[in-house]
Design a protein around this motif. Structure first.
Motif: not given
Length: 770
Positions: A136, A149, A155, A224, A227, A236, A238
């Motif tokens: 992502s 991520g 990330v 992850v 995002l 941000l 996640s």
């Protein structure tokens, strides 16, 4: 791609290093279409920053076929303007930054940058920071901040403007041709060690000055999947297999909060432009609305009956479009909780993207892109007919309603327009001759490929794959000189050394003009010549321009079939080879739909490029050393099991003499008619031609048709003894009480007739001359 592992102890110290692989990807159709599911989609100026004044006219897509495409949108449909090809695995996400940089991430663990509106499709930089699939991306609309991520519980936050500073500095020193590769964080790189990159997009020299390190958002314990970032780049979020939504400050990577509520993987995230509200979609089939100021979930929407994989919303954040595994796309009013079934796709929905307030682009695990009208374009009559309900807050309420009620009615039944794709290959079978592959695509079409030329030779249409496979069965045994898969929706042929040099064929079987009966060709070597033909031509051209006359003379024979360049251990080629063209017709690849090459050299990492676009500058830093040794110098690695040992004895009950006391050794492809010639050479039968003439002929025959020299066994050299007719006997070769066809090879006999682990045992007998 294969990773090279280091020896962990003394016991492994003597193991040879795993050589790098070369893969070529075959397509039989127009390259302007995707051939596998479309994972990501973006409309610059609508979903992303940038795009300038032209952003609204372009659509960018990334696919499981490993490529990105830029579509030019017009009144008469969409046209593929550029294909971006460098990733070696699925493209999972894509964003466009405020300075018109296209950023993509892939299952090959890399991020790549491209000039979004340039027409060259060249990768400008590669970042290799992640340790696993990168799933992502998220970008800030008002800056060049991008977050990435992936499955490695990582990330990273990238400031692309800062990351490009070394690139700009090196480019100004090295010239306008420079392209550079990214390097891991923590590297101490001398400022004077600058280098330009070659045509593969990988750095060809040492390292970039002042190598850039992204900001890590530390704290993820699991993979992850999603995002999202607000417009200003100050927030941000996640989500992933941790089943929670984490909130970060992307400027420092600091954790701010962790929001719990989902009971399964978080697969999709959206932030409103201010960063106050967040929407999340999960595999628990629930969509949740979070108030980040209050740090709590304020609404839950049970809309879908299966996993929610994608979300889209207008900047007003008044309603949300959602799609996922249940094939359905819903639009839900976040205030009134009213949900309407907008449309139903034929495959699971992977990505939704709004084009203004009027259109919704939908991609699925199919290769097509569908454009649907948005909710605003629906008439009152259509709304009354469509399935509308108030979304509950628990998943079982939606599932129960779906089971109790009738089939839901969609607001729209057909997309307004479609960007078609090519049906991906979903099944394949390698035929026994190891030159042909039978495939079946997603629409049921069955095709026969010749992989040594990369072309479809027969399209059978929609027929039974199993029946066609049985029909094409051939009793022949050829070593497995390649492996393949269809993960990218197309044929990917993998060549590893030394296995790829294990199969040979007689040149006469390939209809090579003027080839002697004894000339053998290595299938892997000739296939590599065909793949690298353009590269060798360009390399010679570059050499002739830049070299001195003496160097030009030394290089003038590069890539030609010359007997002096054959490996000394290979005695299967004669002087007729020097008269063969650079690439034999049986190994000429298509120029209209050229294969893509995936490989890596001693520097950089894996890369992908059309074979026709290699410019000859690629060297050992970009290509495996064994490939260059093969195509430039005709040097092949030592091969195992190239010979087949066997016993040759008279049949029981015959009075024929025993010709040899031990085992014989011969090439695996040796045919039975050669064994018959050997028996005729050795037999002592009344009334042959006088011995002296026979021996002279035999000696000449051995020199001209020598097949192999046994390694510790008796040499097998079929002769050509001359017999007077009708004195010449008819000899049959028998194995397991079966008379063997004259065209059957030793390997085939061993695999299909002998069927035992012990050394092959052949018997001979004479029969009355007909």
């Amino acid at each position: 791609m294969h990773r090279v592992g280091s020896a962990g102890n003394n016991a492994n110290a003597s193991r040879p290093r795993k050589e790098r692989r070369l893969t070529y990807v075959l397509r039989d159709s127009n390259d302007a279409k995707h051939c596998s599911g479309v994972n990501c989609l973006i409309l610059p100026g609508v979903d992303a920053p940038g795009g300038g004044g032209d952003g609204g006219h372009y659509l960018f897509s990334g696919s499981r076929d490993g490529t990105l495409k830029r579509w030019e949108l017009g009144n008469e449909g969409a046209v593929c303007g550029v294909t971006f090809e460098s990733h070696v695995d699925w493209v999972n996400d894509v964003v466009v930054t405020s300075n018109d940089t296209l950023v993509s991430c892939s299952s090959d663990t890399t991020l790549k940058t491209w000039r979004a509106y340039a027409n060259d499709g060249e990768c400008t930089r590669t970042f290799r920071q992640h340790s696993d699939y990168v799933t992502s991306l998220a970008s800030a609309h008002q800056s060049n901040i991008v977050a990435s991520g992936g499955l490695g519980c990582e990330v990273f936050i990238w400031d692309l403007e800062a990351a490009m500073v070394p690139l700009a500095r090196a480019s100004s020193e090295a010239g306008s041709e420079g392209r550079y590769d990214g390097f891991p964080s923590g590297l101490s790189v001398p400022a004077e060690r600058l280098s330009t990159a070659n045509s593969t997009g990988n750095a060809s020299g040492a390292m970039l000055a002042n190598s850039y390190a992204p900001i890590p958002a530390k704290g993820h314990k699991e993979s992850v999947y999603a995002l999202a970032m607000n417009d200003s780049g100050t927030l941000l979020v996640s989500g992933g297999t941790e089943k929670a939504v984490r909130v970060w400050d992307p400027r420092s990577g600091a954790k701010q909060m962790k929001l719990k509520g989902h009971t399964d993987n978080v697969r999709a995230l959206l932030l409103d432009p201010t960063g106050r509200l967040c929407l999340s979609g999960s595999s628990d089939s629930i969509i949740r609305l979070w108030d980040l100021g209050q740090q709590r979930c304020v609404h839950s929407y049970a809309v879908h009956t299966d996993s929610v994989w994608t979300l889209a919303s207008a900047p007003s954040f008044s309603h949300v479009y959602s799609g996922g595994k249940d094939l359905s796309v819903y639009v839900t009013d976040l205030a009134t909780r009213e949900s309407t079934l907008l449309c139903t796709e034929q495959q699971p929905v992977l990505r939704l993207t709004l084009q203004g307030d009027e259109w919704l682009w939908v991609t699925t695990t199919d290769s097509a892109l569908n454009k649907w009208p948005s909710q605003e374009q629906a008439s009152l009559k259509a709304f009354q007919r469509a399935s509308t309900f108030v979304a509950g807050s628990l998943p079982f309420t939606r599932a129960r309603a779906c089971m109790d009620g009738s089939a839901p009615v969609a607001l729209y039944t057909h997309p307004t327009s479609t960007i078609p794709g090519t049906a991906g290959i979903v099944r394949h079978s390698i035929l026994n001759d190891r030159r042909h592959v039978l495939t079946k695509d997603a629409t049921g079409n069955v095709k026969l490929w010749e992989i040594t030329r990369g072309t479809v030779i027969t399209d059978f249409g929609k027929v039974s794959f199993e029946d066609k496979e049985k029909e094409l069965f051939e009793m022949v045994s050829v070593p497995a000189w390649f492996t393949m898969d269809t993960r990218l929706g197309s044929i990917s042929v993998h060549l590893d050394t030394p296995q790829c040099f294990s199969a040979e064929m007689y040149a006469a079987d390939l209809h090579v003009p003027g080839a002697s009966e004894e000339l053998k060709l290595n299938i892997g070597q000739e296939t590599l010549r065909g793949l690298m033909a353009n590269w060798m031509t360009r390399r010679r051209q570059r050499s002739s321009i830049t070299s001195t006359a003496a160097n030009g003379d030394a290089e003038s024979g590069i890539g030609e079939h010359h007997p002096d360049r054959r490996p000394s251990s290979d005695d299967s080629h004669d002087d007729s080879n020097s008269h063969q063209p650079l690439v034999l017709p049986a190994f000429e690849f298509s120029t209209s739909s050229p294969p893509s090459i995936i490989t890596e050299g001693s520097q950089g990492g894996p890369w992908r490029k059309k074979a026709s676009e290699l410019d000859g500058s690629e060297d050992e830093k970009d290509l495996p050393g064994w490939v260059m040794e093969c195509v430039l110098h005709n040097r092949l690695p030592p091969r195992e099991n190239a010979k087949c040992s066997f016993f040759l004895q008279p049949c029981e009950g015959t009075s024929l003499q025993i010709l040899t006391q031990g085992k014989l050794s011969a090439p695996r492809i040796l045919r039975m008619h050669k064994v018959v010639n050997y028996v005729l050479e050795k037999l002592v039968i009344d009334k042959p031609l006088e011995d002296s003439a026979s021996e002279t002929t035999s000696t000449t025959g051995r020199q001209g048709s020598q097949q192999a020299v046994g390694n510790g066994y008796g040499p097998f050299r079929p002769g050509s003894r001359v017999w007077q007719q009708p004195v010449k006997p008819v000899v049959e070769i028998v194995c397991n009480d079966q008379v063997l066809p004259l065209e059957m090879s030793l390997a085939t006999v061993r695999a299909y007739i002998w069927k035992k682990p012990e050394d092959l045992c052949l018997q001979y007998r004479t029969v009355p001359n007909r």
